[in-house]
Enzyme design. Structure first.
Site, PDB file in Angstrom:
ATOM      1  N   GLU A  60       0.821  -1.224   0.000  1.00  0.00           N
ATOM      2  CA  GLU A  60       0.000   0.000   0.000  1.00  0.00           C
ATOM      3  C   GLU A  60       0.849   1.266   0.000  1.00  0.00           C
ATOM      4  O   GLU A  60       0.493   2.273  -0.623  1.00  0.00           O
ATOM      5  CB  GLU A  60      -0.956  -0.007   1.194  1.00  0.00           C
ATOM      6  CG  GLU A  60      -2.083  -1.011   1.087  1.00  0.00           C
ATOM      7  CD  GLU A  60      -1.646  -2.443   1.386  1.00  0.00           C
ATOM      8  OE1 GLU A  60      -2.386  -3.380   1.007  1.00  0.00           O
ATOM      9  OE2 GLU A  60      -0.570  -2.604   2.012  1.00  0.00           O
ATOM     10  N   HIS A 129     -11.276  -6.647   8.266  1.00  0.00           N
ATOM     11  CA  HIS A 129     -11.959  -6.356   7.007  1.00  0.00           C
ATOM     12  C   HIS A 129     -13.237  -5.557   7.245  1.00  0.00           C
ATOM     13  O   HIS A 129     -14.142  -5.576   6.411  1.00  0.00           O
ATOM     14  CB  HIS A 129     -12.305  -7.639   6.246  1.00  0.00           C
ATOM     15  CG  HIS A 129     -11.123  -8.429   5.800  1.00  0.00           C
ATOM     16  ND1 HIS A 129     -10.433  -9.257   6.634  1.00  0.00           N
ATOM     17  CD2 HIS A 129     -10.494  -8.486   4.599  1.00  0.00           C
ATOM     18  CE1 HIS A 129      -9.426  -9.823   5.966  1.00  0.00           C
ATOM     19  NE2 HIS A 129      -9.445  -9.360   4.730  1.00  0.00           N
TER      20      HIS A 129
END
Length: 337
Positions: A60, A129
């Protein structure tokens, strides 16, 4: 006009911008050949080629760092972080580089990037998540923070974000990718094809950043919400039998204080709802703004409904998720004199 899910609307927004602006790029983990974990970018690589839509390593910080460098050289990257929970390795690039570039260069450079991220729970994703990290970005000067709640807004806001000259954090509530969710996890889901907000223009249009929308007019109490919570608040107001005015903030930063103030001056009561952790969540900022600007119009203390101060659980997801019962209870408290 066409009926679209939020996934299809987001894809349409990227399709439009890739088609009309050669400086726009789309990249991230699995967004190319596979079309994204939620299929938001499906077919874009085939249409626009691997130089415009491409996969990256699972890194990321590299995804956002690359985007910042490209933006400084005139490109407009629209990048995807696969889940908002994974953005933390890129937090330095977002907050120290992208958000500061205009200021530190005395406006010689800008950073027109969009960081797209699925956010929130309601899908049994567990603690890694299901997070809602919006408050981590609204605290950072130089960023804009957007959270749509309908396919129509998702497309218009994403096009506006890609066209914006500064970095935008674009959070997509994944629980409502395919249809509105009213908080009943055991109930039958309703697809966007059966909802008016599923009507989306096929070409270019924008929804302005920094402008909230009154989703449901009312006179008794103002509910401030965004994302999935807009629909849960709607169900809660019906359950509580309260004539609530529901404001969908749409953009958290910059915040549309005028729409909020106008509503609370009318109703005199306020309930703030969000899915993220309660302590230091964006609801605290909303309460402070309402208290500072609308104090003499308030008839009762502002109520807040949020996620608990704990990691998002898997087995007890619906005890954590702010459902209609919790919001209805807060509405009743707000209605007490």
């Amino acid at each position: 006009m066409a009926r679209m899910s939020m996934i299809e609307a987001l894809r349409s927004a990227m399709d439009v911008k890739l088609g009309n602006d050669a400086s726009v790029l789309v990249f991230g983990e699995d967004v190319g050949f596979f079309g994204g974990v939620f299929r938001c970018t499906a077919g874009l690589q085939e249409k626009f080629g691997e130089e415009r839509v491409f996969d990256t390593p699972i890194n990321e910080s590299a995804i956002v760092g690359l985007a910042v460098g490209m933006a400084a050289q005139g490109m407009r990257p629209c990048v995807e972080v696969q889940f908002a929970d994974y953005v933390y390795p890129a937090y330095d690039q977002i907050t120290q580089e992208a958000a500061r570039l205009r200021h530190r260069s005395n406006e010689q450079f800008t950073c027109p990037i969009v960081v797209r991220m699925p956010t929130g729970g309601g899908i049994f994703g567990g603690q890694t998540h299901s997070q809602s990290p919006e408050a981590l970005f609204t605290h950072v000067a130089g960023l804009k923070v957007v959270i749509p709640s309908t396919p129509y807004d998702a497309k218009g806001l994403l096009i506006a974000s890609i066209e914006d000259p500064d970095p935008v954090i674009f959070l997509e509530p994944k629980r409502i990718y395919n249809g509105p969710f009213y908080g009943d996890h055991s109930g039958k889901s309703v697809p966007w094809s059966q909802h008016d907000a599923g009507e989306v223009p096929e070409g270019h249009y924008t929804v302005p950043l920094g402008k909230a929308q009154v989703r449901q007019p009312g006179n008794d109490v103002t509910i401030l919400a965004y994302g999935t919570m807009v629909y849960v608040a709607e169900a809660a107001a019906k359950q509580a039998g309260v004539d609530a005015e529901i404001i969908d903030l749409r953009t958290l930063l910059p915040l549309d204080l005028d729409t909020i103030r106008t509503s609370i001056e009318k109703t005199g009561r306020c309930v703030v709802v969000h899915e993220a952790t309660r302590t230091s969540g964006f609801g605290a900022e909303l309460i402070a703004e309402v208290q500072e600007t609308c104090f003499w119009h308030l008839k009762a203390p502002i109520q807040r409904v949020a996620g608990w101060d704990a990691p998002y659980p898997h087995a007890q997801e619906w005890d954590y998720f702010p459902g209609p019962e919790r919001i209805a209870a807060a509405l009743k408290l707000a209605m007490e004199d």
